[in-house]
Scaffold this motif. Structure first.
Motif, PDB file in Angstrom:
ATOM      1  N   GLY A 126       0.818  -1.213   0.000  1.00 32.66           N
ATOM      2  CA  GLY A 126       0.000   0.000   0.000  1.00 32.66           C
ATOM      3  C   GLY A 126       0.843   1.250   0.000  1.00 32.66           C
ATOM      4  O   GLY A 126       1.980   1.252   0.466  1.00 32.66           O
ATOM      5  N   GLY A 131      -5.631   6.450  -0.503  1.00 31.43           N
ATOM      6  CA  GLY A 131      -4.969   5.259   0.004  1.00 31.43           C
ATOM      7  C   GLY A 131      -5.112   4.126  -0.994  1.00 31.43           C
ATOM      8  O   GLY A 131      -6.223   3.704  -1.316  1.00 31.43           O
ATOM      9  N   TYR A 132      -3.974   3.640  -1.509  1.00 31.78           N
ATOM     10  CA  TYR A 132      -3.978   2.556  -2.497  1.00 31.78           C
ATOM     11  C   TYR A 132      -3.564   1.266  -1.797  1.00 31.78           C
ATOM     12  O   TYR A 132      -2.498   1.188  -1.172  1.00 31.78           O
ATOM     13  CB  TYR A 132      -3.013   2.867  -3.632  1.00 31.78           C
ATOM     14  CG  TYR A 132      -2.791   1.724  -4.595  1.00 31.78           C
ATOM     15  CD1 TYR A 132      -3.749   1.407  -5.566  1.00 31.78           C
ATOM     16  CD2 TYR A 132      -1.636   0.952  -4.540  1.00 31.78           C
ATOM     17  CE1 TYR A 132      -3.546   0.354  -6.454  1.00 31.78           C
ATOM     18  CE2 TYR A 132      -1.423  -0.096  -5.420  1.00 31.78           C
ATOM     19  CZ  TYR A 132      -2.382  -0.391  -6.371  1.00 31.78           C
ATOM     20  OH  TYR A 132      -2.179  -1.439  -7.244  1.00 31.78           O
ATOM     21  N   ILE A 133      -4.409   0.241  -1.894  1.00 31.49           N
ATOM     22  CA  ILE A 133      -4.156  -1.050  -1.259  1.00 31.49           C
ATOM     23  C   ILE A 133      -4.181  -2.141  -2.317  1.00 31.49           C
ATOM     24  O   ILE A 133      -5.217  -2.372  -2.954  1.00 31.49           O
ATOM     25  CB  ILE A 133      -5.207  -1.364  -0.180  1.00 31.49           C
ATOM     26  CG1 ILE A 133      -5.233  -0.274   0.884  1.00 31.49           C
ATOM     27  CG2 ILE A 133      -4.928  -2.731   0.451  1.00 31.49           C
ATOM     28  CD1 ILE A 133      -6.370  -0.425   1.882  1.00 31.49           C
ATOM     29  N   LYS A 134      -3.057  -2.802  -2.527  1.00 34.02           N
ATOM     30  CA  LYS A 134      -2.965  -3.906  -3.475  1.00 34.02           C
ATOM     31  C   LYS A 134      -2.920  -5.209  -2.691  1.00 34.02           C
ATOM     32  O   LYS A 134      -1.994  -5.455  -1.907  1.00 34.02           O
ATOM     33  CB  LYS A 134      -1.699  -3.765  -4.328  1.00 34.02           C
ATOM     34  CG  LYS A 134      -1.353  -4.997  -5.144  1.00 34.02           C
ATOM     35  CD  LYS A 134      -2.359  -5.273  -6.257  1.00 34.02           C
ATOM     36  CE  LYS A 134      -1.910  -6.446  -7.124  1.00 34.02           C
ATOM     37  NZ  LYS A 134      -2.896  -6.786  -8.176  1.00 34.02           N
ATOM     38  N   VAL A 137      -0.481  -1.647   6.558  1.00 38.28           N
ATOM     39  CA  VAL A 137      -0.758  -0.639   5.531  1.00 38.28           C
ATOM     40  C   VAL A 137      -1.672   0.443   6.090  1.00 38.28           C
ATOM     41  O   VAL A 137      -1.441   1.647   5.898  1.00 38.28           O
ATOM     42  CB  VAL A 137      -1.395  -1.292   4.286  1.00 38.28           C
ATOM     43  CG1 VAL A 137      -1.904  -0.224   3.314  1.00 38.28           C
ATOM     44  CG2 VAL A 137      -0.378  -2.191   3.583  1.00 38.28           C
TER      45      VAL A 137
END
Length: 428
Positions: free
Chosen positions: A227, A238-241, A256
């Motif tokens: 993230g 907020g980017y969460i992979k 994250v």
């Protein structure tokens, strides 16, 4: 994605991923094929795959229960008594092949018998994030070969010049077209310092290019969750992979989220592209970071267990923020559970491509010889009672990944669309 190999999904080259969790202390739940199954269990439990001719398998079978057992016995006797190349008869291999074919004949691609070596690799991915020895790429099976979904930065695949959307046509000179994903991964992975030769097909502007790569395997660490914060259009996002759903996924997600705490983020993008699934309770836990307590996440039905509705624990960490979920044709099972739950529960928008469509639940039955049987025990449904099986989830905003732009400029057109959609949601 194994799906995965033994379910649907992509696979990290170095280990397979599939996930389990106990239900009522007895049943492992795999999201990602029974009188017949009970019969298989009974007979498998009587068979030591290290076959001992003094312990005749034929004597353990009630041949009166099915005429095909009698035929099996007859063929066994003929080969055992009259086959010319007796020294070439490998009863271990023959029995293993017979069992695998028996399970495959169910017609369920998610039910499979795993011999010891395959089961060992299969189980290695249970933790979801670990160090392993391989080339460091995420792959899935296609009709024409093995597709590279993602290349881990700094890993051998990355250093050799391999790129997402490349197709592995050959492994050490062996075509991949007719290999299962598990067989392909078995051939690609290997000890640190050893070499694997891969023939790659890369398509740019419609032109096909064949590339031969020599890749030296090494240790690779693959986090299940990554993230960061992306500043886009004046907003902090907020980017969460989430690459896989394993035993450590929730712990990694908490890390994250902790990194987000010092930033006043305006929205969330959850990237589930290429994520072939994981275990059901983990999907419920992940959804609980977005949904209010008591909100239905998924409904389940089983053959030998009571139906159950799983509800959110309401962790609140990411609640009350607009959410966009990135999906593609390889987002399956647990990924689809979360995507559907967030769309139906909090109005999250789906961006990308139609998902895979896997609505069944699997369990593992382990045997004394370290082999196992993975088979379907039930089905799951979205909170509104819909099935995604063989149908998938249609995105709210459908957009393809521009492969050429991604390869040449590292521009992710699907992610950019997700950020644009999130901007509109924040503005409203």
């Amino acid at each position: 994605m194994l799906g995965i190999i033994f379910g649907f999904g992509a696979t990290f080259l170095g280990f397979y991923y599939v996930y389990s969790n106990n239900l009522n202390g007895e049943t492992s739940m795999l999201i990602g094929t029974n009188d017949m199954i009970k019969d298989i269990k009974t007979r498998l439990s009587q068979i030591n795959i290290g076959y001992d001719k003094d312990k005749s398998y034929k004597n353990n079978v009630d041949i009166n229960s099915n005429e095909n057992y009698e035929r099996f016995k007859e063929i066994w006797d003929i080969l055992d008594d009259k086959y010319y190349y007796q020294e070439d008869l490998d009863y271990d291999k023959m029995m293993e092949s017979a069992i695998k074919s028996f399970v495959e004949a169910t017609g369920d691609p998610y039910s499979v018998y795993l011999p010891e070596d395959q089961n060992k690799s299969f189980q290695e991915g249970l933790e979801g994030s670990q160090d392993f020895e391989g080339i460091g790429a995420v792959v899935s099976k296609r009709q024409d070969g093995v597709l590279i979904e993602e290349v881990i930065q700094g890993a051998p695949a990355f250093n050799s010049g391999m790129k997402p959307m490349d197709i592995i046509l050959e492994i050490n000179g062996e075509p991949t077209k007719d290999l299962s994903l598990s067989e392909a991964v078995e051939n690609i992975r290997g000890p640190k310092g050893t070499e694997v030769n891969l023939r790659i097909l890369r398509t740019i502007d419609g032109d096909r290019e064949f590339i031969d790569l020599e890749v030296i395997r090494d240790e690779v660490n693959v986090p299940s969750v990554r993230g960061d914060i992306k500043t886009e259009n004046g907003y902090d996002v907020g980017y969460i992979k989430i690459s896989i759903f394993g035993e450590d996924t929730e712990k990694a997600l908490k890390e994250v989220i902790k990194n987000f705490e010092n930033s006043n983020i305006d929205g969330i993008v959850v990237d589930l592209r290429g994520n072939g699934g994981g275990f059901l309770p983990m999907a419920v836990s992940i959804a609980s970071y977005f949904l209010p307590e008591g909100e239905t996440v998924v409904k389940t039905k089983y053959k030998d267990l009571p139906s159950e509705d799983y509800t959110s624990y309401g962790y609140m960490d990411l609640q009350n923020l607009p959410v966009v979920v990135l999906v593609d044709e390889l987002s399956a099972s647990a990924s689809e559970i979360i995507a559907a739950a967030l769309r139906e529960g909090i109005g999250a928008k789906l961006v990308g491509n139609k998902t895979f469509g896997k609505g069944s639940i699997q369990t593992l039955n382990d045997f004394d010889d370290n082999s196992s049987l993975k088979y379907t025990i039930g089905a799951w449904y979205t909170p509104s009672g819909k099935t995604v099986d063989k149908e998938g989830l249609e995105p709210d905003y459908e957009i393809d990944l521009d492969v050429e732009l991604y390869q040449e400029e590292n521009t992710d057109t699907q992610l950019q669309k997700a950020l644009d959609v999130l901007k509109e949601m924040i503005g409203n």
